[in-house]
Motif scaffolding. Structure first.
Motif, PDB file in Angstrom:
ATOM      1  N   ALA A   1       0.830  -1.209   0.000  1.00  0.00           N
ATOM      2  CA  ALA A   1       0.000   0.000   0.000  1.00  0.00           C
ATOM      3  C   ALA A   1       0.860   1.254   0.000  1.00  0.00           C
ATOM      4  O   ALA A   1       0.573   2.229  -0.712  1.00  0.00           O
ATOM      5  N   SER A   2       1.943   1.236   0.788  1.00  0.00           N
ATOM      6  CA  SER A   2       2.847   2.387   0.828  1.00  0.00           C
ATOM      7  C   SER A   2       3.532   2.596  -0.514  1.00  0.00           C
ATOM      8  O   SER A   2       3.727   3.741  -0.961  1.00  0.00           O
ATOM      9  N   ALA A   3       3.890   1.515  -1.198  1.00  0.00           N
ATOM     10  CA  ALA A   3       4.511   1.629  -2.519  1.00  0.00           C
ATOM     11  C   ALA A   3       3.532   2.240  -3.521  1.00  0.00           C
ATOM     12  O   ALA A   3       3.921   3.042  -4.381  1.00  0.00           O
ATOM     13  N   ALA A   4       2.244   1.867  -3.416  1.00  0.00           N
ATOM     14  CA  ALA A   4       1.236   2.444  -4.303  1.00  0.00           C
ATOM     15  C   ALA A   4       1.052   3.942  -4.023  1.00  0.00           C
ATOM     16  O   ALA A   4       0.888   4.745  -4.960  1.00  0.00           O
ATOM     17  N   GLU A   5       1.089   4.336  -2.756  1.00  0.00           N
ATOM     18  CA  GLU A   5       0.978   5.750  -2.407  1.00  0.00           C
ATOM     19  C   GLU A   5       2.197   6.537  -2.911  1.00  0.00           C
ATOM     20  O   GLU A   5       2.069   7.697  -3.321  1.00  0.00           O
ATOM     21  N   TYR A   6       3.359   5.919  -2.887  1.00  0.00           N
ATOM     22  CA  TYR A   6       4.565   6.562  -3.418  1.00  0.00           C
ATOM     23  C   TYR A   6       4.429   6.796  -4.923  1.00  0.00           C
ATOM     24  O   TYR A   6       4.772   7.878  -5.433  1.00  0.00           O
ATOM     25  N   GLN A   7       3.911   5.806  -5.640  1.00  0.00           N
ATOM     26  CA  GLN A   7       3.696   5.974  -7.073  1.00  0.00           C
ATOM     27  C   GLN A   7       2.652   7.047  -7.345  1.00  0.00           C
ATOM     28  O   GLN A   7       2.770   7.824  -8.307  1.00  0.00           O
ATOM     29  N   ASP A   8       1.617   7.104  -6.495  1.00  0.00           N
ATOM     30  CA  ASP A   8       0.591   8.138  -6.650  1.00  0.00           C
ATOM     31  C   ASP A   8       1.180   9.531  -6.448  1.00  0.00           C
ATOM     32  O   ASP A   8       0.809  10.478  -7.154  1.00  0.00           O
ATOM     33  N   ALA A   9       2.109   9.671  -5.486  1.00  0.00           N
ATOM     34  CA  ALA A   9       2.760  10.965  -5.271  1.00  0.00           C
ATOM     35  C   ALA A   9       3.594  11.365  -6.477  1.00  0.00           C
ATOM     36  O   ALA A   9       3.646  12.553  -6.848  1.00  0.00           O
ATOM     37  N   LYS A  10       4.239  10.402  -7.125  1.00  0.00           N
ATOM     38  CA  LYS A  10       5.020  10.706  -8.321  1.00  0.00           C
ATOM     39  C   LYS A  10       4.118  11.100  -9.483  1.00  0.00           C
ATOM     40  O   LYS A  10       4.470  11.957 -10.301  1.00  0.00           O
ATOM     41  N   ASN A  11       2.937  10.486  -9.544  1.00  0.00           N
ATOM     42  CA  ASN A  11       2.003  10.822 -10.615  1.00  0.00           C
ATOM     43  C   ASN A  11       1.404  12.210 -10.451  1.00  0.00           C
ATOM     44  O   ASN A  11       0.817  12.743 -11.401  1.00  0.00           O
ATOM     45  N   ALA A  12       1.534  12.805  -9.275  1.00  0.00           N
ATOM     46  CA  ALA A  12       0.952  14.135  -9.034  1.00  0.00           C
ATOM     47  C   ALA A  12       1.621  15.220  -9.870  1.00  0.00           C
ATOM     48  O   ALA A  12       1.053  16.306 -10.037  1.00  0.00           O
ATOM     49  N   ILE A  13       2.833  14.970 -10.390  1.00  0.00           N
ATOM     50  CA  ILE A  13       3.509  15.982 -11.215  1.00  0.00           C
ATOM     51  C   ILE A  13       2.919  16.033 -12.623  1.00  0.00           C
ATOM     52  O   ILE A  13       3.181  16.977 -13.375  1.00  0.00           O
ATOM     53  N   LEU A  14       2.126  15.047 -12.992  1.00  0.00           N
ATOM     54  CA  LEU A  14       1.506  15.053 -14.313  1.00  0.00           C
ATOM     55  C   LEU A  14       0.421  16.125 -14.386  1.00  0.00           C
ATOM     56  O   LEU A  14      -0.133  16.532 -13.360  1.00  0.00           O
ATOM     57  N   PRO A  15       0.110  16.611 -15.605  1.00  0.00           N
ATOM     58  CA  PRO A  15      -0.912  17.676 -15.731  1.00  0.00           C
ATOM     59  C   PRO A  15      -2.267  17.210 -15.211  1.00  0.00           C
ATOM     60  O   PRO A  15      -2.626  16.030 -15.330  1.00  0.00           O
ATOM     61  N   GLN A  16      -3.004  18.136 -14.651  1.00  0.00           N
ATOM     62  CA  GLN A  16      -4.380  17.879 -14.236  1.00  0.00           C
ATOM     63  C   GLN A  16      -5.293  18.202 -15.417  1.00  0.00           C
ATOM     64  O   GLN A  16      -5.345  19.343 -15.882  1.00  0.00           O
TER      65      GLN A  16
END
Length: 443
Positions: free
Chosen positions: A58-73
């Motif tokens: 779950a923590s690894a998935a949250e880390y990937q989600d944080a990295k995806n936050a730099i993508l455009p909204q």
């Protein structure tokens, strides 16, 4: 009628008894395991470890989600409206009349919008860093839990070894007690010993049998606890290996381990928590800085309200621009937050040294006890032969009536104790060896 029923009941009972006797009895599944195999099963099959691995995922998935936050909204929306007639009131609420919305009662809007953060004062980078640190902490927690479960497995495994050997030693002592009782009975019948010796020999034999039952029950309990650690069925009977067949644990038990406490799970986790606190301070600092975003949108609309009067026609339009802003309130809202965060960080640095000393003490203590157990093994091995000789001599003296029964019983107990001390020292050697590895973060 009652007589017939009474005559049938015994036959039914007998049939049920025979049926139960013919049913197959549950058989305990035997599983031979070395200590190393038990440790490996505990690390991979233990339910608590499995739950910790889920937290790590779950923590690894949250880390990937944080990295995806730099993508455009990017968003898309569509809307259709049907307007009612416009009611106009003149002279207050009287003289009302209605008109259709111009140029059309219908309204349609459909479009897409995108925002891309060019600069945020390092907030996004800090969010990614915090998520990565939490992932590392979860990995350390899993490794720590695996090491702890492995250590518990070692303790329970060696407890089974100790109890199994004790059960065997008591069984041998019972055989000696039975032979001794037979000899004493013969001596008593020949009036060479008193009845006190005979009664005492009988009592000792009964006590030995009771001790054997207790050791057997304790072994069953230890087996059940080990089954729980290894996530095995309750019916599994684990067959352990003799400590003398285990390889010596001298590979890691060196003086160099005293000077390398930085790999311990506790210190590694504490170091990551310090990094996490430093990251939070950087996040507070970033609140003073502006945010710059690239914004773009494109849409299809009806009717055309960009001109006056509105025109009943479709039109499409888009734009690209820069959006920036700064939270002025951060200059007074974040001041105390920064003071608190820096105070916590300073306290964590001070606590880190105390934790380092604690880990060093645990490693030093485990190493001292490990070397002590090695010494006990050597002493126990020497005493076994001595107590065996003493038992043989005392038994001969008693049969020749030159020694008391008390001396013979003491010699027998001393022989049992010396054998038990050896297996206990061997078990302690394994336990302290793995405690040393766990304290060092290598288990």
């Amino acid at each position: 009628m009652n007589t017939k029923i009474l005559t049938k009941i015994p036959a039914m009972v007998l049939a049920n008894v025979l049926l139960l006797a013919l049913l197959p009895k549950p058989v305990l599944a035997q599983l031979p395991l070395t200590l190393e195999e038990a440790i490996e099963k505990a690390k991979t099959q233990n339910q608590t470890v499995a739950a910790s691995k889920q937290q790590e995922a779950a923590s690894a998935a949250e880390y990937q989600d944080a990295k995806n936050a730099i993508l455009p909204q990017w968003s898309f929306g569509a809307e259709y409206d049907r307007f009612s007639k416009l009611t106009l009131f003149e002279s207050g609420l009287s003289d009302a009349h209605s008109h259709t919305r111009r140029p059309s009662p219908n309204g349609v809007n459909a479009g897409t919008r995108a925002e891309f953060t060019l600069y945020s004062g390092g907030r996004q980078r800090t969010f990614i860093e915090e998520a990565g640190i939490r992932t590392k902490i979860e990995k350390i927690n899993t490794a720590d839990l695996q090491g702890n479960v492995a250590l518990q497995t070692v303790v329970q495994y060696m407890e089974m070894v100790r109890l199994g050997k004790l059960d065997s030693l008591i069984g041998e002592q019972i055989k000696r007690a039975e032979i001794r009782l037979k000899n004493i009975t013969s001596l008593y019948e020949n009036q060479r010993v008193t009845k006190t010796d005979l009664l005492r020999a009988q009592v000792i034999l009964s006590a030995n049998k009771l001790n054997m039952e207790q050791a057997s029950n304790d072994l069953t309990i230890a087996n059940h606890r080990l089954n729980v650690l290894l996530n095995l069925p309750d019916s599994t009977r684990i067959l352990t290996r003799n400590p003398g067949q285990m390889p010596a644990g001298n590979a890691y038990a060196t003086e160099d381990m005293l000077h390398q406490p930085n790999n311990s799970y506790l210190l590694r986790r504490f170091g990551e928590n310090i990094r996490l606190q430093e990251s939070r301070i950087r996040l507070i600092k970033s609140s003073y800085l502006p945010t710059v975003q690239l914004v773009g949108a494109y849409g299809l609309n009806y009717p055309n309200t960009l001109f006056f009067p509105p025109v009943a026609q479709w039109y499409s339009v888009g734009f690209v621009g820069i959006k920036t802003g700064i939270h002025l309130s951060a200059f007074y809202h974040s001041k105390q937050k920064m003071t608190a965060a820096r105070a916590r960080l300073a306290g964590m640095y001070l606590q880190q040294q105390a934790v380092s000393d604690q880990v060093g003490t645990e490693i030093s203590s485990a190493q001292i006890k490990y070397h002590e157990s090695l010494s006990r093994i050597r002493v126990a091995e020497e005493s076994i032969e001595q107590t065996r000789t003493n038992l043989r001599i005392t038994n001969t003296k008693y049969l020749n009536q030159s020694a008391l029964l008390t001396d013979l019983l003491d010699a027998d107990n001393l022989f049992l104790e010396s054998n038990y001390n050896l297996v206990r020292a061997q078990a302690d050697e394994r336990i302290f060896y793995y405690k040393l590895l766990y304290a060092q973060g290598q288990l």
